[in-house]
Design an enzyme around this catalytic site. Structure first.
Site, PDB file in Angstrom:
ATOM      1  N   LYS A   1       1.049  -1.075  -0.039  1.00 49.53           N
ATOM      2  CA  LYS A   1       0.087   0.086  -0.127  1.00 49.53           C
ATOM      3  C   LYS A   1       0.766   1.116  -0.042  1.00 49.53           C
ATOM      4  CE  LYS A   1      -2.355   1.265   3.668  1.00 49.53           C
ATOM      5  NZ  LYS A   1      -2.207   2.876   4.056  1.00 49.53           N
TER       6      LYS A   1
ATOM      7  N   ASP B   1      -3.500   4.197  -1.771  1.00 53.32           N
ATOM      8  CA  ASP B   1      -4.123   4.519  -0.773  1.00 53.32           C
ATOM      9  C   ASP B   1      -4.399   6.141  -0.818  1.00 53.32           C
ATOM     10  OD1 ASP B   1      -5.920   4.664   1.351  1.00 53.32           O
ATOM     11  OD2 ASP B   1      -4.451   4.515   2.871  1.00 53.32           O
TER      12      ASP B   1
ATOM     13  N   LYS C   1      -7.286   7.878  -1.266  1.00 54.35           N
ATOM     14  CA  LYS C   1      -8.566   8.140  -0.523  1.00 54.35           C
ATOM     15  C   LYS C   1      -9.531   9.302  -1.584  1.00 54.35           C
ATOM     16  CE  LYS C   1      -7.306   6.801   4.210  1.00 54.35           C
ATOM     17  NZ  LYS C   1      -6.033   6.427   3.726  1.00 54.35           N
TER      18      LYS C   1
ATOM     19  N   ASP D   1     -13.769  13.969  -4.207  1.00 55.08           N
ATOM     20  CA  ASP D   1     -13.821  15.262  -5.103  1.00 55.08           C
ATOM     21  C   ASP D   1     -14.938  15.091  -5.701  1.00 55.08           C
ATOM     22  OD1 ASP D   1     -12.959  17.598  -6.369  1.00 55.08           O
ATOM     23  OD2 ASP D   1     -11.010  17.273  -5.801  1.00 55.08           O
TER      24      ASP D   1
END
Length: 224
Positions: A30, A57, A59, A62
């Protein structure tokens, strides 16, 4: 058996050394903000070249078109997984799914650093269990592959939904929680139904990271 994911939240040289040292093992790496922003392809390419799965990762959170473009860019890098905040909303999640094409989208529910008191700060008048259930339902309805959730809520989620469960905040033994609140032990994560367990500090701070990884893999192999 559950997958092992190692969070490479460390310096570039240390990350590269660990990737090379673990060549040939069944591991997902990750990559988060720390390495991705500074090194981008210099870290993602070695992971893929060594034959590992790449978990970005990032995230994504938007407007729909921006989330969709983020997924497209992740595909160009050869990512196998990417995280998307479920609170981006239905339209963003659906746009991400439309272009995923084999890239596994993992919906982030409630960060493991947050508790019920933080929901009240956001004006959310639900228990953390109710909140996570609502987010999970939305994500899976939109076609998201899996969910990133605390092992604490996992039994509840698994009783309601069929999904690929990624559990962060996993600790070995009696390690400190530090900035994460809703943490679980490796054994508890497995027992509660994790399909992928994410460990970082437990491995990165080990005196012998390779041996620690081998021990974890041996334990995972004993589980269905």
């Amino acid at each position: 058996m559950p997958k092992l994911c190692i969070a490479l939240d460390t310096e570039y040289e240390n990350a590269l050394k660990l990737v090379k040292a673990l060549r040939g093992k069944d591991i997902t790496f990750k990559v988060g903000y720390k390495l991705f922003i500074s090194h981008h392809r210099r870290i993602t390419e070695p992971i893929k070249e060594e034959g590992f799965e790449l978990f970005l990762d990032l995230k994504l959170h938007d407007i729909p078109s921006t989330v969709q473009n983020g997924v497209l860019s992740a595909k160009e890098l050869g990512a196998d997984y990417i995280t998307v905040h479920i609170t981006s909303g239905r339209d963003a999640l659906r746009r991400a799914v439309e272009v995923s094409d084999g890239l596994k989208l993992l919906g982030v529910s409630l960060l493991t650093s947050l508790e019920e008191e933080h929901l009240k700060d956001f004006g959310v008048c639900l228990s953390k269990e109710e909140y996570v259930l609502r987010l999970a339902s939305l994500a899976l309805e939109c076609g998201i592959t899996g969910l990133v959730c605390s092992g604490k809520e996992l039994p509840l989620l698994k009783s309601r939904f069929n999904f690929f469960a990624v559990v962060p905040g996993v600790r070995l033994g009696q390690e400190e929680r530090e900035d994460q609140r809703r943490v679980v032990s490796l054994e508890e994560a497995i027992r509660n139904g994790a399909d992928m367990v994410v460990l970082g500090r437990s491995i990165l701070r080990s005196q012998d990271p390779v041996k620690t990884v081998e021990d974890i893999l041996a334990l995972l192999q004993t589980r269905p």
